[in-house]
Design a protein around this motif. Structure first.
Motif, PDB file in Angstrom:
ATOM      1  N   ILE A 199      55.888  74.924  98.858  1.00 26.25           N
ATOM      2  CA  ILE A 199      55.788  75.409  97.348  1.00 26.25           C
ATOM      3  C   ILE A 199      54.598  76.371  97.422  1.00 26.25           C
ATOM      4  CG2 ILE A 199      56.613  73.228  97.233  1.00 26.25           C
ATOM      5  CD1 ILE A 199      53.832  72.000  96.293  1.00 26.25           C
ATOM      6  N   GLY A 200      53.578  77.148  98.260  1.00 26.63           N
ATOM      7  CA  GLY A 200      52.040  77.720  97.294  1.00 26.63           C
ATOM      8  C   GLY A 200      51.466  76.820  97.294  1.00 26.63           C
ATOM      9  N   SER A 201      51.458  75.670  97.221  1.00 26.80           N
ATOM     10  CA  SER A 201      49.782  75.158  96.428  1.00 26.80           C
ATOM     11  C   SER A 201      49.858  73.360  97.544  1.00 26.80           C
ATOM     12  CB  SER A 201      49.931  74.175  95.302  1.00 26.80           C
ATOM     13  OG  SER A 201      49.348  72.784  94.341  1.00 26.80           O
ATOM     14  N   SER A 202      48.641  73.435  98.123  1.00 26.63           N
ATOM     15  CA  SER A 202      48.352  72.725  99.471  1.00 26.63           C
ATOM     16  C   SER A 202      48.175  70.876  98.139  1.00 26.63           C
ATOM     17  CB  SER A 202      47.171  72.620 100.161  1.00 26.63           C
ATOM     18  OG  SER A 202      47.117  74.166 100.986  1.00 26.63           O
ATOM     19  N   THR A 203      47.159  70.821  96.885  1.00 26.41           N
ATOM     20  CA  THR A 203      47.224  69.988  96.554  1.00 26.41           C
ATOM     21  C   THR A 203      48.570  69.904  95.947  1.00 26.41           C
ATOM     22  OG1 THR A 203      46.794  71.339  94.569  1.00 26.41           O
ATOM     23  CG2 THR A 203      44.715  70.906  96.341  1.00 26.41           C
ATOM     24  N   GLY A 224      32.501  74.600  96.141  1.00 25.65           N
ATOM     25  CA  GLY A 224      33.592  75.211  95.255  1.00 25.65           C
ATOM     26  C   GLY A 224      34.370  76.221  95.564  1.00 25.65           C
ATOM     27  N   GLU A 225      35.492  76.440  95.720  1.00 19.60           N
ATOM     28  CA  GLU A 225      36.430  77.279  96.239  1.00 19.60           C
ATOM     29  C   GLU A 225      35.737  78.748  96.402  1.00 19.60           C
ATOM     30  OE1 GLU A 225      40.459  77.672  95.634  1.00 19.60           O
ATOM     31  OE2 GLU A 225      40.778  79.503  97.078  1.00 19.60           O
ATOM     32  N   GLU A 226      35.595  79.363  94.858  1.00 19.60           N
ATOM     33  CA  GLU A 226      34.834  80.859  95.381  1.00 19.60           C
ATOM     34  C   GLU A 226      33.248  81.161  94.700  1.00 19.60           C
ATOM     35  OE1 GLU A 226      36.992  81.942  95.135  1.00 19.60           O
ATOM     36  OE2 GLU A 226      38.648  80.585  94.018  1.00 19.60           O
ATOM     37  N   ILE A 261      41.517  77.078  90.922  1.00 20.02           N
ATOM     38  CA  ILE A 261      43.151  77.541  90.951  1.00 20.02           C
ATOM     39  C   ILE A 261      43.803  76.883  92.270  1.00 20.02           C
ATOM     40  CG2 ILE A 261      44.854  78.544  90.313  1.00 20.02           C
ATOM     41  CD1 ILE A 261      43.336  80.471  88.381  1.00 20.02           C
ATOM     42  N   ASP A 262      44.557  75.709  92.760  1.00 19.54           N
ATOM     43  CA  ASP A 262      44.961  75.896  93.776  1.00 19.54           C
ATOM     44  C   ASP A 262      46.472  76.819  93.228  1.00 19.54           C
ATOM     45  OD1 ASP A 262      45.474  75.344  97.322  1.00 19.54           O
ATOM     46  OD2 ASP A 262      46.708  73.582  96.169  1.00 19.54           O
ATOM     47  N   GLY A 263      47.299  77.352  94.504  1.00 18.68           N
ATOM     48  CA  GLY A 263      48.205  78.122  94.320  1.00 18.68           C
ATOM     49  C   GLY A 263      48.277  79.223  93.106  1.00 18.68           C
ATOM     50  N   TYR A 311      51.900  68.287 106.601  1.00 16.09           N
ATOM     51  CA  TYR A 311      50.956  69.230 107.588  1.00 16.09           C
ATOM     52  C   TYR A 311      50.794  70.249 106.701  1.00 16.09           C
ATOM     53  CZ  TYR A 311      54.633  71.565 109.724  1.00 16.09           C
ATOM     54  OH  TYR A 311      55.623  72.686 109.872  1.00 16.09           O
ATOM     55  N   GLN A 312      49.396  70.716 107.747  1.00 16.03           N
ATOM     56  CA  GLN A 312      48.958  72.147 107.679  1.00 16.03           C
ATOM     57  C   GLN A 312      47.143  71.943 108.081  1.00 16.03           C
ATOM     58  OE1 GLN A 312      47.872  73.711 103.761  1.00 16.03           O
ATOM     59  NE2 GLN A 312      47.442  75.746 104.565  1.00 16.03           N
ATOM     60  N   TYR A 313      47.345  74.447 109.176  1.00 19.58           N
ATOM     61  CA  TYR A 313      46.354  74.129 109.843  1.00 19.58           C
ATOM     62  C   TYR A 313      45.634  75.454 108.723  1.00 19.58           C
ATOM     63  CZ  TYR A 313      48.225  72.020 114.115  1.00 19.58           C
ATOM     64  OH  TYR A 313      47.898  70.481 114.774  1.00 19.58           O
ATOM     65  N   GLY A 314      44.942  75.427 108.090  1.00 22.56           N
ATOM     66  CA  GLY A 314      44.588  76.436 107.130  1.00 22.56           C
ATOM     67  C   GLY A 314      43.968  76.232 106.144  1.00 22.56           C
ATOM     68  N   LEU A 315      44.120  74.430 106.099  1.00 23.40           N
ATOM     69  CA  LEU A 315      43.356  74.832 104.466  1.00 23.40           C
ATOM     70  C   LEU A 315      42.386  74.100 104.191  1.00 23.40           C
ATOM     71  CD1 LEU A 315      45.014  71.301 103.205  1.00 23.40           C
ATOM     72  CD2 LEU A 315      44.268  71.479 105.607  1.00 23.40           C
ATOM     73  N   HIS A 316      41.457  74.376 103.449  1.00 24.21           N
ATOM     74  CA  HIS A 316      40.053  74.300 103.108  1.00 24.21           C
ATOM     75  C   HIS A 316      39.478  72.547 102.336  1.00 24.21           C
ATOM     76  CE1 HIS A 316      38.759  78.380 103.680  1.00 24.21           C
ATOM     77  NE2 HIS A 316      40.009  78.330 103.009  1.00 24.21           N
TER      78      HIS A 316
HETATM   79  C1  IPD Z   1      45.594  77.645  99.172  1.00 28.49           C
HETATM   80  C2  IPD Z   1      46.914  77.340  98.483  1.00 28.49           C
HETATM   81  C3  IPD Z   1      48.126  77.844  99.805  1.00 28.49           C
HETATM   82  C4  IPD Z   1      47.633  77.011 101.167  1.00 28.49           C
HETATM   83  C5  IPD Z   1      46.191  77.560 101.268  1.00 28.49           C
HETATM   84  C6  IPD Z   1      45.385  77.280 100.055  1.00 28.49           C
HETATM   85  P1  IPD Z   1      43.624  78.528  96.915  1.00 28.49           P
HETATM   86  O1  IPD Z   1      45.352  77.344  98.640  1.00 28.49           O
HETATM   87  O2  IPD Z   1      46.974  76.255  98.309  1.00 28.49           O
HETATM   88  O3  IPD Z   1      49.209  77.375  99.612  1.00 28.49           O
HETATM   89  O4  IPD Z   1      48.522  77.853 102.412  1.00 28.49           O
HETATM   90  O5  IPD Z   1      45.344  76.815 102.449  1.00 28.49           O
HETATM   91  O6  IPD Z   1      43.855  77.622 100.528  1.00 28.49           O
HETATM   92  O7  IPD Z   1      43.871  79.756  97.956  1.00 28.49           O
HETATM   93  O8  IPD Z   1      45.402  79.090  96.345  1.00 28.49           O
HETATM   94  O9  IPD Z   1      43.658  77.709  96.122  1.00 28.49           O
END
Ligand code: IPD
Length: 303
Positions: free
Chosen positions: A219-223, A68-70, A91-93, A238-243
């Motif tokens: 848009i502020g939410s990868s998912t 889990g993220e947290e 919560i994504d976003g 595309y993205q670098y840095g998501l999980h």
């Molecule tokens: C983030 C968002 C954000 C993206 C980050 C994600 P979070 O997730 O999707 O847009 O740039 O890479 O980790 O922190 O809102 O769950």
């Protein structure tokens, strides 16, 4: 052979419940803090929702594992084994969630409006609505299903490996566009804002814009951005840095909608690598792979 459909049904129920908690909390005051960088935000609702999801699932499936993220931010090892594993973003976003219109400001605004001749055009809908709950499920390191619930409008995206992808029950189909000059490309910024990272980020975006493509969106939410690839609303991401919790559920949904989800090197997706290219067609994915300069974010499973 297990088909995991019972787990998928439970995931849908808990994603909806969690999404309702998020939607309610969006209207209330939030305590916001930061994690890895000042732009990597978290609220008490992220913790509360992750606890709700994991405790419900653990009660039902005691032998399963959880990422889990947290929990990961709190130091729990982020490890994908062969065991059935739930991969959760409560919560994504979060940044969008934090920037929702504040009730106290609304009350203040209403009071000032009573003494003003300017009409009141603001409402609770003033917000960045891209906020989602994401639940992926992997067995023997293979993604089996994904559920993403859009908290602001109640849209539910689901997919199970080999059984198609759906949005509120209607089948999803990616865009079949192969010409990048007709593509709409999505990306996200990621948490690092040091000058070297920003130079590469902006250089990559410049290449996408000058292809030329129809445009690039953040848009502020990868998912939810990835869900737009599954639905055919955009051609590539595309993205670098998501999980891993940003990719897990969405990867199944895109693949089951007919798209491809790969590593930024062009090889197979590595869920822990913090990088991805997803597209409706392999041609557009390959084009993007050739343009990108990598940004090193490390791995989710490194100590
Ligand atoms: C983030 C968002 C954000 C993206 C980050 C994600 P979070 O997730 O999707 O847009 O740039 O890479 O980790 O922190 O809102 O769950």
């Amino acid at each position: 052979m297990e088909d995991w459909s019972e787990c998928l049904d439970v995931a849908v129920q808990i994603a909806r419940r969690a999404g309702q908690v998020v939607a309610c909390a969006a209207q209330q005051e939030k305590r916001v803090s930061s994690k890895s960088t000042p732009t990597d935000l978290v609220t008490e609702t992220d913790h509360q929702v992750e606890e709700l999801i994991i405790s419900t699932l653990r009660h039902r499936f005691p032998s399963h594992r959880f990422i889990g993220e947290e929990s990961s931010a709190a130091g729990v090892k982020c490890e994908l084994t062969d065991s059935p594993t739930w991969i959760i973003d409560p919560i994504d976003g979060t940044c969008n969630f934090v920037h929702r219109y504040d009730l106290r400001l609304h009350v203040l605004f209403m009071v000032t409006q009573m003494y003003s001749s300017v009409p009141n055009t603001r409402s609770f809908s003033h917000s960045f609505p891209m906020v989602a709950v994401s639940i992926g499920f992997a067995v023997r390191k293979e993604l089996e299903f994904g559920v993403i619930y859009h908290c602001s409008d109640g849209t539910l995206y689901t997919a199970r490996r080999g059984h198609g992808a759906f949005c509120n029950g209607a089948r999803l189909q990616v865009s079949r566009e192969r010409d990048v000059s007709k593509a709409l490309i999505l990306t996200e910024i990621g948490a690092k804002r040091d000058p070297a990272t920003l130079d590469i980020f902006l250089g990559n975006m410049r290449k996408m814009l000058s292809a030329p493509t129809h445009g690039v969106r953040i848009i502020g939410s990868s998912t939810l951005a990835l869900c737009h690839i599954a639905s055919g609303a955009a051609e590539a991401y595309y993205q670098y840095g998501l999980h891993c919790w940003d990719i897990a559920a969405a990867a199944v949904i895109i693949r089951e909608a007919g798209g491809c989800v790969i590593d930024t090197s062009g090889g197979a997706l590595d869920l822990m690598s913090r990088r991805v290219v997803a597209a409706g067609t392999r041609e557009i994915a390959d084009y993007i792979v050739k343009q990108l300069q990598p940004i090193n974010y490390g791995r989710d499973d490194s100590d």
